[in-house]
Design an enzyme around this catalytic site. Structure first.
Site, PDB file in Angstrom:
ATOM      1  N   HIS B 257       0.692  -1.258  -0.088  1.00 53.97           N
ATOM      2  CA  HIS B 257       0.087   0.094  -0.047  1.00 53.97           C
ATOM      3  C   HIS B 257       0.901   1.241  -0.094  1.00 53.97           C
ATOM      4  O   HIS B 257       1.961   1.300   0.827  1.00 53.97           O
ATOM      5  CB  HIS B 257      -0.684   0.014   1.329  1.00 53.97           C
ATOM      6  CG  HIS B 257      -2.029   0.966   1.365  1.00 53.97           C
ATOM      7  ND1 HIS B 257      -1.711   2.162   1.158  1.00 53.97           N
ATOM      8  CD2 HIS B 257      -3.417   0.818   0.971  1.00 53.97           C
ATOM      9  CE1 HIS B 257      -2.894   2.966   1.287  1.00 53.97           C
ATOM     10  NE2 HIS B 257      -3.948   2.068   1.112  1.00 53.97           N
ATOM     11  N   ARG B 273      -6.230  10.019  -0.269  1.00 53.71           N
ATOM     12  CA  ARG B 273      -6.082  10.388  -1.657  1.00 53.71           C
ATOM     13  C   ARG B 273      -7.209  10.451  -2.553  1.00 53.71           C
ATOM     14  O   ARG B 273      -7.441  11.233  -3.265  1.00 53.71           O
ATOM     15  CB  ARG B 273      -4.873   9.579  -2.369  1.00 53.71           C
ATOM     16  CG  ARG B 273      -3.610   9.747  -2.119  1.00 53.71           C
ATOM     17  CD  ARG B 273      -2.702   8.575  -2.457  1.00 53.71           C
ATOM     18  NE  ARG B 273      -2.892   7.285  -1.935  1.00 53.71           N
ATOM     19  CZ  ARG B 273      -2.824   6.082  -2.261  1.00 53.71           C
ATOM     20  NH1 ARG B 273      -3.033   6.159  -3.557  1.00 53.71           N
ATOM     21  NH2 ARG B 273      -3.320   5.110  -1.552  1.00 53.71           N
TER      22      ARG B 273
END
Ligand SMILES: Cc1cc2nc3c(=O)[nH]c(=O)nc-3n(C[C@H](O)[C@H](O)[C@H](O)COP(=O)(O)OP(=O)(O)OC[C@H]3O[C@@H](n4cnc5c(N)ncnc54)[C@H](O)[C@@H]3O)c2cc1C
Ligand code: SF4
Ligand code: SF4
Ligand code: FES
Lengths: 244, 656
Positions: B257, B273
Site C-alpha cells: 500500500h 488520496r
C-alpha cells in the site's frame, strides 16, 4: 518524537491462574527507550528478549480493535497507542484491566463479557422484514445526518475502559455500564430498529440499567474513543423516565 | 479426547467467516466459528476506506454499473483474476451492501445540493441530485472509473464487522474465541474438520464437521513492516498447505500500500488520496502527475507504490533515521472534512506521530498490505483438490483480484464471497452426511499432541522469535516491491535454512497452557513454509504482473505466464513446495487481455488474444439487439445461487 535515550522501568503484575499455586507479584523490567516507542513495542521487546511467558493482547496495534486496554500508571487506556515518552520519569506501572476474568498477566477475557452485553441489549436491528428485503431494489433511504449520528454512537471498540472505571459496576455486578447504554442508544436512534421505548425500558429501566448510574462519569473521562457518554446517559434517562 | 461436532465449521471470525456462518445457519445448518480473539476484534475492523459496489447514487458515480466495476477489477488484476469469479462478485456486490444496510450498517448517505470536494488538487463544487438524497453515497478510490467506494465516515470495516457479528449473535451462532486451528483432519482428499488448540488452557480439541471453511485473513506478518494486524499470520493457509493435498494459489501476489506511516507501518487509508490528498517529495513537489498523468495519485495501488519507490531511488525521498519516506499532504482538505471523514487518520497521526495532519504533512512509504494469494478454490469456494474444504475472504484465492486488488474490493469480497460460498457450504452440508472414523480423529490428535510434547521436551534449540524476525527481514529485503533473480534466489536458499532450523525450536518457558512462546513455536514453522511459497513462486514467475514486479523481466508476458501459480507441500521432509500452474483460458474471457493504461505498454501478448477479440466482435455483431445483460450471458455465462440472480436497480435508470 523524543530523541533522548533513557532506560524505562516497567513494573508489571505477573500472575498466571492456569498454574496452580502461582501468586500475583509485581516484576520490574528495564527497556531501552527508542524514539516513537509505544507500550506495544516495549512489551513485545520484553517478551522477545527477557521473558517469553509474558501475556498481553494486541491485534491491530493502531488503536482500532480495542484489545489492549490495561491500567497504565493508574489510568485505563489503550496500550498500543500510548507513547512511552508520555511518562517523564520513565516509570510505567501496568496492571490488567479490572472487572474482567483474568487470563494471565495483562491479558483479560473481555469477549465473553462483551457478547453478554450484546445479547442483553439485543444489539441488532429489530425489524421482522430485515431478512426479507428485496436486495435488487434501491435501499431504504436514510437522512444523511441520522446516518452520521448513528455512526457517532457506534464507534465504541468494546475495549472495556469504561467498565473498569465505573464505580457502580464495582458495587453491582449486573450493572449494564456505559458501553451498554451507548449500544442501546445507538439502536434507539436508528429508524430501522422498530423497538418501542417500552421495549427499551424493559432492558434498562431499572437499577441495573440507566437508573442505577451515579453519573460520576468515569466512563466519559476514560473512553479512548471520546464517546458522548454524559449526553447519552442523560438523554436515555429522560426518555426512560417518560415511559413510566 | 474432546470432540465437538457441527455441520459447518468456520475457521476465522472476520467479515468473511461470519458471513459464511450466517448463510449456513440461515439455511438451517449448525455453524461454529473459531477465532483467535473476540470476533469483533478481527482485522476487518481496521478497514477505514470503504466497500466497492456499483450503486451509482452519487453524482460522481452516475453511469456506473456491474460492467464498469468488472472492467476496473479485471484491469486492476492485470488480467490475472478469474473472470467468472470477478463477474459473480460485481453482480452481487450491490445486493451485499443493500443487505448490510437493512441489517444495520449506517452507510454515509447522499445529501442533496452543493458540496465542495477536492479533485486533482483543486476545490470543486459538485451538486448532488434531489432524487438521490438519502441513498448510499460513495467516494473516489484508486484504479476506479467512477466514485464507487461506499463508506461510513471513517469506519466502514468497523461498522460492517459489528453489524455482521451482531447478526451472528442474533442468530445464536456460537463463536469459540481464543481457539487456534493448528491442523486439518482429512483423509483421501476429504476434509473433516480441524484440530484446535485452546489458547487459554492449552487443551487440544477436535472440531469435526461436514464442511470446513478457512476464513483466517491475510499473511502480512510474513513481512517485517506491514499494515496488517499482529494476528495476520496466515496460519489458516498454512494448515491447508500442510495437508499436502489442498493447493494455495498465487502466493507471490503480495500488495504494497502506498501510504503507511513511517516507521510503524500503520495504514492511512486510500480515502486520503480519494478525497483529494496529494503525494509530495522532499522538495514539496507533487511528482505523481509526472509519472502517471492520467490517474496521478489515484492510479492503482501497485503502480503508485512502485512510482514512489522509483522516485525515492532518484534521491527525492525525505531522509529520516528510519530511511527515506515521502509526504502525504491532506492539509488541503480542511479541518472539517478531516475531522469527520478521516478522523481515524487524524487520531493515528496524533497518537503515533505526534502531528496534526490538518496542518502538517504525514510521513509515508509503501508497506506490505494485502495477500492476493491464499487457499485456491473454484467459484463455489471449495478447494479444487480437497472436498469439504472451503475458503473465503483474504485467506482464499477465489481469485477475483489476480495480481493486484483494488482498494475497497476486499471488504466487498469478504461479504460477497460470504454470501455466495455460504450457500455452497449449505448445499454441501445438505448433500454430505458426516461419516468419519474416530480413529482418524485420534490419529491427527496424537500427531499434534506429539509435536507439542516434543517442543516442550526439548532442552536446547532455536528461539522462535528470532527465527520469525529473520524470516520477516528476508521477505522485506528480497521479496518486496521490486524483485529480481539474485535476491529471490538468495531468499529461497535462506528460507530453506530457516525451515530446517525451525524443526529444532526449544522453549524457555515450558508449559502447555496459555503460553505466548509456545504459540509462536507452533506458528513460526508454518509461517516459514508460507514464506517459501511466496519467495519460490516469485522466483519462478519470470514476468511482471500487477504487484509482482520483476526488474529483470519488466514486461507482462501473457504468452508464457497467463496462468495461476499453485503450490502444495507434499511431505514433511520436503524443503520446498511443489509448484504447478493453472492456465487462464483467453478464449473464455469476457474481457481479453489489454493494456491497463499505465506507463508504456510492453505486454507480450498471448496468441489467442486477437482471436478472442475478433470472436467477441463477431458475437456482438451477431446479436445487435442484445442488451448488456444478454451480452454478458453470451460472453461469460456464470453460475450464482438463484437468490442472487436478479438485476440491480439504480436511481435514474431502474433495472437497466
Ligand atoms: C489497515 C487496513 C485497512 C484496510 N482497509 C480496507 C478498505 O478500506 N477497504 C477494503 O476493501 N479492504 C481494506 N482492507 C483489507 C480488508 O480489511 C481485509 O482484507 C478483510 O477485512 C479481511 O477479512 P477476512 O474476514 O478475510 O479476515 P480477518 O478480518 O482478518 O479475520 C480473520 C479471522 O481469522 C481468525 N483466525 C486467524 N487464524 C486463525 C486460526 N489459526 N484459528 C482460528 N481462527 C483464526 C482471526 O481471529 C479472525 O477472526 C484493509 C486492510 C488493512 C490491513
Ligand atoms: S456515569 Fe459513572 S456510574 Fe454511570 S456508567 Fe459512567 S462510570 Fe458508571
Ligand atoms: S464506550 Fe468507550 S471506553 Fe467503553 S468500551 Fe466503548 S470505546 Fe471502550
Ligand atoms: S491493539 Fe487494537 S486497540 Fe490496541
Amino acid at each position: 518524537m523524543s530523541e533522548q535515550e533513557r532506560v524505562l522501568k516497567f513494573h508489571i503484575l505477573r500472575y498466571n491462574p492456569q498454574i496452580k499455586g502461582d501468586i500475583p507479584t509485581m516484576k520490574t523490567y528495564e527497556v531501552e527507550e527508542a524514539p516513537g516507542m509505544t507500550i506495544f513495542i516495549a512489551l513485545n521487546d520484553i517478551r522477545e528478549k527477557q521473558d517469553p511467558s509474558l501475556q498481553f493482547d494486541f491485534i491491530c496495534r493502531a488503536g482500532i480493535c480495542g484489545s489492549c486496554a490495561m491500567i497504565i500508571n493508574g489510568r485505563p487506556d489503550l496500550a498500543c497507542r500510548t507513547l512511552t515518552s508520555k511518562f517523564p520519569d520513565g516509570e510505567i506501572k501496568l496492571l490488567p484491566l479490572p472487572g474482567f476474568e483474568l487470563i494471565g498477566d495483562l491479558s483479560v477475557n473481555t469477549g465473553k463479557f462483551m457478547r453478554g452485553m450484546s445479547e442483553r441489549v439485543e444489539s441488532w436491528i429489530h425489524d421482522e422484514h430485515a431478512d426479507n428485503v428485496d436486495l435488487d431494489r434501491l435501499e431504504e433511504r436514510m437522512d444523511p445526518d441520522v446516518a452520521d449520528e448513528i455512526y457517532e454512537l457506534e464507534r465504541c471498540v468494546e475495549c472495556g475502559c469504561c467498565v473498569s472505571a465505573c464505580a457502580t459496576k464495582r458495587m453491582r455486578e449486573g450493572f449494564l455500564t456505559a458501553f451498554g447504554f451507548m449500544r442501546l442508544a445507538r439502536y434507539a436512534i436508528d429508524p430501522r430498529d422498530k423497538r418501542s421505548d417500552e421495549e427499551f425500558y424493559e432492558i434498562i429501566g431499572d437499577d441495573e440499567g440507566v437508573f442505577g448510574c451515579m453519573t460520576l462519569l468515569g466512563c466519559q473521562d476514560y473512553c479512548p474513543k471520546d464517546l458522548p457518554h454524559q449526553t447519552q446517559i442523560a438523554s436515555l434517562r429522560r426518555r426512560m423516565a417518560r415511559v413510566r | 479426547m474432546k470432540i465437538v461436532y457441527t455441520d459447518s465449521l468456520i475457521i476465522g471470525g472476520g467479515l468473511a467467516g461470519l458471513r459464511v456462518a450466517i448463510a449456513a445457519k440461515q439455511r438451517g445448518y449448525d455453524s461454529i466459528v473459531l477465532s483467535l480473539m473476540p470476533a469483533k476484534r478481527s482485522h476487518s475492523a481496521a478497514a477505514q476506506g470503504g466497500m466497492q459496489a456499483s450503486l451509482g447514487a452519487s453524482v460522481k458515480g452516475e453511469g456506473d454499473n456491474e460492467d464498469v466495476h468488472f472492467e476496473d477489477t479485471v484491469k486492476g488484476s492485470d488480467w490475472g483474476c478469474d473472470q467468472d469469479v470477478a463477474r459473480m462478485f460485481v453482480n452481487t456486490a450491490p445486493k451485499a451492501i443493500r443487505q448490510l444496510a437493512a441489517w444495520g450498517v449506517p452507510w454515509s448517505r447522499v445529501r442533496r445540493g452543493n458540496r465542495e470536494v477536492v479533485i486533482n488538487g483543486e476545490k470543486v463544487t459538485i451538486t448532488e441530485k434531489n432524487e438521490a438524497h438519502g441513498l448510499i453515497t460513495a467516494r473516489d478510490f484508486g484504479g476506479t472509473k467512477k466514485w464507487r467506494t461506499c463508506y461510513t465516515s471513517d469506519g466502514a470495516g468497523h461498522t460492517m464487522l459489528y453489524c455482521m457479528d451482531n447478526k451472528a449473535i442474533q442468530l445464536g451462532i456460537q463463536v469459540h474465541e481464543r481457539k487456534e486451528a493448528i491442523a486439518l483432519i482429512h483423509e483421501d482428499g476429504v476434509c473433516y474438520g480441524a484440530i484446535v488448540r485452546d489458547l487459554i488452557t492449552g487443551e487440544l480439541i477436535a472440531y469435526v464437521a461436514k464442511a470446513t471453511t478457512i476464513a483466517t485473513g491475510g499473511y502480512g506478518r510474513l513481512y517485517s513492516v506491514t499494515t496488517n494486524a499482529v494476528i495476520s499470520e496466515g496460519i489458516g493457509c498454512a494448515i491447508a498447505l500442510e495437508t499436502g493435498v489442498a493447493t494455495l494459489g498465487n502466493m507471490e501476489a503480495v500488495q504494497f500500500h502506498p501510504t503507511a506511516i513511517v516507521p510503524v507501518g500503520i495504514l492511512t487509508t486510500e480515502g486520503c488520496r480519494g478525497d483529494g490528498g496529494l503525494l509530495l517529495d522532499k522538495d514539496g513537489y507533487r511528482f505523481m502527475p509526472d509519472y502517471e498523468p492520467g490517474k496521478k495519485e489515484l492510479a492503482s495501488r501497485d503502480v503508485v507504490s512502485r512510482r514512489m519507490t522509483e522516485h525515492m531511488r532518484k534521491g527525492k525521498g525525505v531522509p529520516s533515521r528510519y530511511g527515506d519516506h515521502l509526504w502525504l499532504d491532506i492539509t488541503l482538505l480542511g479541518r472539517k472534512h478531516i475531522e469527520r471523514n478521516l478522523r481515524e487518520v487524524k487520531e493515528i497521526c496524533e497518537y503515533f506521530l505526534g502531528i496534526d495532519p490538518v496542518e502538517e504533512y504525514i510521513p509515508v512509504r509503501p508497506t506490505q498490505h494485502y495477500s492476493m494469494g491464499g487457499v485456491r478454490t473454484g467459484p463455489t469456494g471449495e478447494s479444487q483438490t480437497m472436498k469439504g474444504l472451503f475458503s473465503a475472504g483474504e485467506a482464499s484465492c477465489w481469485d477475483m483480484h489476480g495480481f493486484n486488488r483494488l482498494g475497497g474490493n476486499s471488504v466487498a469480497e469478504t461479504v460477497v464471497a460470504g454470501m455466495i460460498v455460504g450457500e455452497y457450504v449449505a448445499d454441501h452440508c445438505a448433500g454430505n452426511p458426516l461419516k468419519i472414523d474416530t480413529k482418524l480423529i485420534g490419529h491427527f490428535m496424537d500427531r499434534e499432541d506429539r509435536k507439542i510434547s516434543n517442543l516442550l521436551g526439548r532442552d536446547k534449540g532455536e528461539n522462535p522469535f528470532e527465527l520469525k524476525k529473520e524470516m520477516q527481514q528476508i521477505m522485506m529485503d528480497k521479496v518486496g516491491i521490486f524483485r529480481n533473480e539474485t535476491d529471490l534466489a538468495q531468499a529461497v536458499e535462506e528460507l530453506k535454512v530457516l525451515h530446517q532450523r525451525s524443526k529444532n525450536i526449544a522453549l524457555k518457558h515450558r508449559i502447555s497452557s496459555s503460553n505466548p512462546e509456545l504459540v509462536e513455536a507452533i506458528r513460526v514453522p508454518k509461517m516459514i513454509r508460507l514464506a517459501q511459497c511466496v519467495a519460490y513462486g516469485a522466483m519462478l514467475r519470470k514476468e511482471s504482473r500487477g504487484a509482482h514486479a520483476r526488474e529483470d523481466y519488466p514486461e507482462r508476458n501473457d504468452r508464457d505466464w497467463l496462468k495461476r501459480t499453485l503450490t502444495t507441500w507434499k511431505s514433511e521432509d520436503d524443503d520446498l513446495p511443489e509448484v504447478s500452474y493453472e492456465e487462464l483460458d483467453v478464449m473464455k474471457m469476457e474481457m481479453p487481455p489489454g493494456s491497463r493504461g499505465y506507463g508504456v505498454d510492453n505486454t507480450i501478448h498471448h496468441p489467442n488474444t486477437e482471436k478472442r477479440v475478433a470472436e467477441i466482435e463477431e458475437i456482438e455483431k451477431a446479436h445487435p439487439d442484445a442488451d448488456r445483460f444478454e451480452l454478458q450471458q453470451l460472453l461469460n455465462p456464470i453460475n450464482v445461487p438463484d437468490k442472487f440472480r436478479g438485476k440491480n436497480e439504480r436511481i435514474g435508470r431502474g433495472y437497466k
